[in-house]
Structures are given as C-alpha cells and as structure tokens.
Design a protein around this motif. Sequence first.
Motif, PDB file in Angstrom:
ATOM      1  N   LEU A 107       0.802   2.615  -7.305  1.00  0.00           N
ATOM      2  CA  LEU A 107       0.998   2.208  -5.921  1.00  0.00           C
ATOM      3  C   LEU A 107       0.458   0.781  -5.775  1.00  0.00           C
ATOM      4  O   LEU A 107      -0.717   0.540  -6.018  1.00  0.00           O
ATOM      5  CB  LEU A 107       0.272   3.164  -4.970  1.00  0.00           C
ATOM      6  CG  LEU A 107       0.687   3.149  -3.495  1.00  0.00           C
ATOM      7  CD1 LEU A 107       0.280   4.446  -2.815  1.00  0.00           C
ATOM      8  CD2 LEU A 107       0.078   1.968  -2.753  1.00  0.00           C
ATOM      9  N   HIS A 108       1.344  -0.141  -5.423  1.00  0.00           N
ATOM     10  CA  HIS A 108       0.947  -1.553  -5.305  1.00  0.00           C
ATOM     11  C   HIS A 108       1.408  -2.112  -3.964  1.00  0.00           C
ATOM     12  O   HIS A 108       2.550  -1.890  -3.542  1.00  0.00           O
ATOM     13  CB  HIS A 108       1.566  -2.391  -6.432  1.00  0.00           C
ATOM     14  CG  HIS A 108       1.319  -1.834  -7.803  1.00  0.00           C
ATOM     15  ND1 HIS A 108       0.096  -1.911  -8.432  1.00  0.00           N
ATOM     16  CD2 HIS A 108       2.148  -1.195  -8.662  1.00  0.00           C
ATOM     17  CE1 HIS A 108       0.178  -1.344  -9.615  1.00  0.00           C
ATOM     18  NE2 HIS A 108       1.406  -0.894  -9.789  1.00  0.00           N
ATOM     19  N   VAL A 109       0.538  -2.826  -3.288  1.00  0.00           N
ATOM     20  CA  VAL A 109       0.860  -3.471  -2.010  1.00  0.00           C
ATOM     21  C   VAL A 109       0.590  -4.961  -2.137  1.00  0.00           C
ATOM     22  O   VAL A 109      -0.513  -5.364  -2.523  1.00  0.00           O
ATOM     23  CB  VAL A 109       0.015  -2.894  -0.855  1.00  0.00           C
ATOM     24  CG1 VAL A 109       0.349  -3.613   0.451  1.00  0.00           C
ATOM     25  CG2 VAL A 109       0.252  -1.397  -0.712  1.00  0.00           C
ATOM     26  N   ASP A 162      -2.896   4.170   4.344  1.00  0.00           N
ATOM     27  CA  ASP A 162      -2.941   5.134   3.242  1.00  0.00           C
ATOM     28  C   ASP A 162      -1.507   5.510   2.883  1.00  0.00           C
ATOM     29  O   ASP A 162      -0.921   6.417   3.468  1.00  0.00           O
ATOM     30  CB  ASP A 162      -3.725   6.383   3.665  1.00  0.00           C
ATOM     31  CG  ASP A 162      -3.763   7.447   2.572  1.00  0.00           C
ATOM     32  OD1 ASP A 162      -3.349   7.137   1.431  1.00  0.00           O
ATOM     33  OD2 ASP A 162      -4.188   8.582   2.860  1.00  0.00           O
ATOM     34  N   PHE A 163      -0.942   4.803   1.913  1.00  0.00           N
ATOM     35  CA  PHE A 163       0.457   5.012   1.570  1.00  0.00           C
ATOM     36  C   PHE A 163       0.701   6.254   0.728  1.00  0.00           C
ATOM     37  O   PHE A 163       1.813   6.465   0.231  1.00  0.00           O
ATOM     38  CB  PHE A 163       1.017   3.769   0.877  1.00  0.00           C
ATOM     39  CG  PHE A 163       1.207   2.609   1.810  1.00  0.00           C
ATOM     40  CD1 PHE A 163       2.215   2.622   2.749  1.00  0.00           C
ATOM     41  CD2 PHE A 163       0.352   1.511   1.761  1.00  0.00           C
ATOM     42  CE1 PHE A 163       2.393   1.559   3.630  1.00  0.00           C
ATOM     43  CE2 PHE A 163       0.516   0.445   2.630  1.00  0.00           C
ATOM     44  CZ  PHE A 163       1.535   0.469   3.573  1.00  0.00           C
ATOM     45  N   LYS A 164      -0.330   7.073   0.574  1.00  0.00           N
ATOM     46  CA  LYS A 164      -0.119   8.386  -0.034  1.00  0.00           C
ATOM     47  C   LYS A 164       0.434   9.351   1.010  1.00  0.00           C
ATOM     48  O   LYS A 164       0.950  10.414   0.660  1.00  0.00           O
ATOM     49  CB  LYS A 164      -1.430   8.917  -0.618  1.00  0.00           C
ATOM     50  CG  LYS A 164      -1.939   8.093  -1.800  1.00  0.00           C
ATOM     51  CD  LYS A 164      -3.252   8.641  -2.335  1.00  0.00           C
ATOM     52  CE  LYS A 164      -3.764   7.777  -3.479  1.00  0.00           C
ATOM     53  NZ  LYS A 164      -5.074   8.272  -3.992  1.00  0.00           N
ATOM     54  N   ARG A 165       0.331   8.975   2.266  1.00  0.00           N
ATOM     55  CA  ARG A 165       0.932   9.752   3.343  1.00  0.00           C
ATOM     56  C   ARG A 165       2.431   9.477   3.380  1.00  0.00           C
ATOM     57  O   ARG A 165       2.889   8.437   2.870  1.00  0.00           O
ATOM     58  CB  ARG A 165       0.323   9.354   4.695  1.00  0.00           C
ATOM     59  CG  ARG A 165      -1.131   9.730   4.877  1.00  0.00           C
ATOM     60  CD  ARG A 165      -1.701   9.020   6.112  1.00  0.00           C
ATOM     61  NE  ARG A 165      -0.891   9.257   7.306  1.00  0.00           N
ATOM     62  CZ  ARG A 165      -0.951   8.491   8.391  1.00  0.00           C
ATOM     63  NH1 ARG A 165      -1.763   7.428   8.429  1.00  0.00           N
ATOM     64  NH2 ARG A 165      -0.205   8.762   9.443  1.00  0.00           N
ATOM     65  N   PRO A 166       3.235  10.388   3.994  1.00  0.00           N
ATOM     66  CA  PRO A 166       4.662  10.117   4.161  1.00  0.00           C
ATOM     67  C   PRO A 166       4.874   8.789   4.884  1.00  0.00           C
ATOM     68  O   PRO A 166       4.269   8.546   5.939  1.00  0.00           O
ATOM     69  CB  PRO A 166       5.162  11.310   4.984  1.00  0.00           C
ATOM     70  CG  PRO A 166       4.213  12.411   4.644  1.00  0.00           C
ATOM     71  CD  PRO A 166       2.880  11.735   4.481  1.00  0.00           C
ATOM     72  N   LEU A 167       5.715   7.938   4.335  1.00  0.00           N
ATOM     73  CA  LEU A 167       5.894   6.591   4.860  1.00  0.00           C
ATOM     74  C   LEU A 167       6.317   6.576   6.324  1.00  0.00           C
ATOM     75  O   LEU A 167       5.752   5.850   7.148  1.00  0.00           O
ATOM     76  CB  LEU A 167       6.928   5.844   4.019  1.00  0.00           C
ATOM     77  CG  LEU A 167       7.309   4.446   4.494  1.00  0.00           C
ATOM     78  CD1 LEU A 167       6.087   3.537   4.538  1.00  0.00           C
ATOM     79  CD2 LEU A 167       8.391   3.858   3.602  1.00  0.00           C
ATOM     80  N   TYR A 168       7.326   7.387   6.683  1.00  0.00           N
ATOM     81  CA  TYR A 168       7.832   7.323   8.056  1.00  0.00           C
ATOM     82  C   TYR A 168       6.883   7.993   9.040  1.00  0.00           C
ATOM     83  O   TYR A 168       6.961   7.766  10.245  1.00  0.00           O
ATOM     84  CB  TYR A 168       9.248   7.904   8.114  1.00  0.00           C
ATOM     85  CG  TYR A 168      10.175   7.128   7.201  1.00  0.00           C
ATOM     86  CD1 TYR A 168      10.288   5.743   7.334  1.00  0.00           C
ATOM     87  CD2 TYR A 168      10.874   7.747   6.173  1.00  0.00           C
ATOM     88  CE1 TYR A 168      11.091   5.000   6.487  1.00  0.00           C
ATOM     89  CE2 TYR A 168      11.680   7.014   5.318  1.00  0.00           C
ATOM     90  CZ  TYR A 168      11.780   5.637   5.468  1.00  0.00           C
ATOM     91  OH  TYR A 168      12.558   4.903   4.619  1.00  0.00           O
ATOM     92  N   ASP A 169       5.977   8.813   8.516  1.00  0.00           N
ATOM     93  CA  ASP A 169       4.904   9.369   9.337  1.00  0.00           C
ATOM     94  C   ASP A 169       3.915   8.258   9.696  1.00  0.00           C
ATOM     95  O   ASP A 169       3.431   8.173  10.821  1.00  0.00           O
ATOM     96  CB  ASP A 169       4.196  10.489   8.557  1.00  0.00           C
ATOM     97  CG  ASP A 169       3.193  11.235   9.404  1.00  0.00           C
ATOM     98  OD1 ASP A 169       3.591  11.791  10.437  1.00  0.00           O
ATOM     99  OD2 ASP A 169       2.000  11.253   9.043  1.00  0.00           O
ATOM    100  N   ILE A 170       3.627   7.381   8.725  1.00  0.00           N
ATOM    101  CA  ILE A 170       2.743   6.237   8.965  1.00  0.00           C
ATOM    102  C   ILE A 170       3.352   5.314  10.016  1.00  0.00           C
ATOM    103  O   ILE A 170       2.687   4.902  10.973  1.00  0.00           O
ATOM    104  CB  ILE A 170       2.511   5.441   7.662  1.00  0.00           C
ATOM    105  CG1 ILE A 170       1.714   6.277   6.659  1.00  0.00           C
ATOM    106  CG2 ILE A 170       1.779   4.127   7.947  1.00  0.00           C
ATOM    107  CD1 ILE A 170       1.567   5.614   5.298  1.00  0.00           C
ATOM    108  N   LEU A 171       4.636   5.004   9.851  1.00  0.00           N
ATOM    109  CA  LEU A 171       5.295   4.085  10.778  1.00  0.00           C
ATOM    110  C   LEU A 171       5.293   4.630  12.203  1.00  0.00           C
ATOM    111  O   LEU A 171       5.008   3.906  13.165  1.00  0.00           O
ATOM    112  CB  LEU A 171       6.739   3.835  10.322  1.00  0.00           C
ATOM    113  CG  LEU A 171       6.925   3.064   9.018  1.00  0.00           C
ATOM    114  CD1 LEU A 171       8.405   2.927   8.693  1.00  0.00           C
ATOM    115  CD2 LEU A 171       6.270   1.694   9.089  1.00  0.00           C
TER     116      LEU A 171
END
Length: 243
Positions: A107-109, A162-171
């Motif tokens: 995982l890279h940002v 925390d990008f281990k969470r579902p992406l669209y849930d974060i958004l």
Amino acid sequence: MKFSIDHKSPVPLHIQAENLLRTMINDPEHLNGKFLPNEVELAKQLAISRSTLRQALNKLVYEGLLIRKKGIGTKVAEPVISSKSKNWLSFTQEMNARGINVKNFELHVTWVAPDEKTANFFGIDPGKKILKLERLRGKVEGPFVYFISYFHPRVGLTGEEDFKRPLYDILEKDHLVVATLSKEEVGAIAADKFIAAKLEVEVGSPILFRKRFVFDQGDRPIEYNLGYYRADSFVYTVESVRE
C-alpha cells in the motif's frame, strides 16, 4: 483413489473418462492446483488409449477446469475470483460479499503531477499535484490484483486515511463524497516487467486490464482507477438486460 471404466457400457469411453476426471477434480487430493496422474499412468489404469483420455482432458481444459503445462503435466485449475459490473461495490466490499478475505500485500500513497490524460479527465491544471494510491491485493495465498487510483483534489483526501478500509466507505463517511457512477473499459494486455513482478507471473503473461472512471452524485469526476488482474485468478462478468 482408484478409478475404473466399464468397457461393456454403451456410454462412450471418452465420456466415461470425462466423468471420472470431473470426480477427480472435486476430490480433496487434487484441489487447489494439485497435479493429476500423468497421462500414461492414468490411461493404463483406465485401460483406454491415450488419445481417448486426451479427448476427455481437452474437454475439461477447454472449460477451464484443468490447466495443461507442456512437459510438466495437467493440474486442477484454482477457482477464479469474479467481479460483476452490476451492483457495483468497492473491491473490499465485493470480495467480502463473496466470503473472500482480502489481504493487502503493498500500500503506497504519494502526491504526483497527473499526466495529460488524467488531468483532462479531472479538468485540472497538469501542474497541480493529486493523490496517487497504489495497492497490491489478493488472497492469503498470494496477490491477484494491482490497483492504481488517482483522486481529484476536490475530494479532500489527505493521504493520512486508513486505506485498509473500503475506499468508497472512506470517501462517503470521512469526506462526504458519494461514488455513484462507474464507467469502465476492460481489455487484455501482456504483463510488463513491473506488473509481472507485482502479480508474480512471467513477463508477457496475459493480464486483465481495467480502467475505471468514477463520478459523484453531481456527475463530477472523483477517481481514475487502473486495475491489473491475474488472468488465471480473475474473471470479469457483465450482465445486460434487454428492454
């Protein structure tokens, strides 16, 4: 496990052999990529010719149930992961719905200047940096997909999420951005050295390549996503309804 063929049966020998192979495929001894006995041994055990056995093997190879490797042997194909264009979810949500635990291998940002195509999609100045998210994902046994996502600055991602969470849930929950429309392009490419190393395949291996253009409720672009999938582990299905 011992198998036999009834040579007095009216059922053709190759059909009987095919049915026996289907039974072998579902036997725990041969699941998850295990090799079958070689053709010579199996044909001898069943008391049929190799050409008859090969006819049955070819049918199952064509159906994707077996994989034949020249000079190595024939093995049971591992179940592929399926993704549907209908009822679109985030990757994590979709895999969880299928009972598959997703593992993040990388995982890279980073913040990058977009290329011309990405800048045009977002309608922003090419000199304005955007967030780039790279994720190598799969099952516990190994990775089968490599994602690269770019996000419009308007979304408000900081890179600290925390990008281990579902992406669209974060958004939606963290930034009040709801992804409602996905336009996709799917094709096949040959794995270059970089992708081959990520997905643990040979250079030149077939890869399922998907571009995803994601929009919010106002039809504004929010994400440009590239997905590289192992062709032997993933199938993309499309449902269409004629009206």
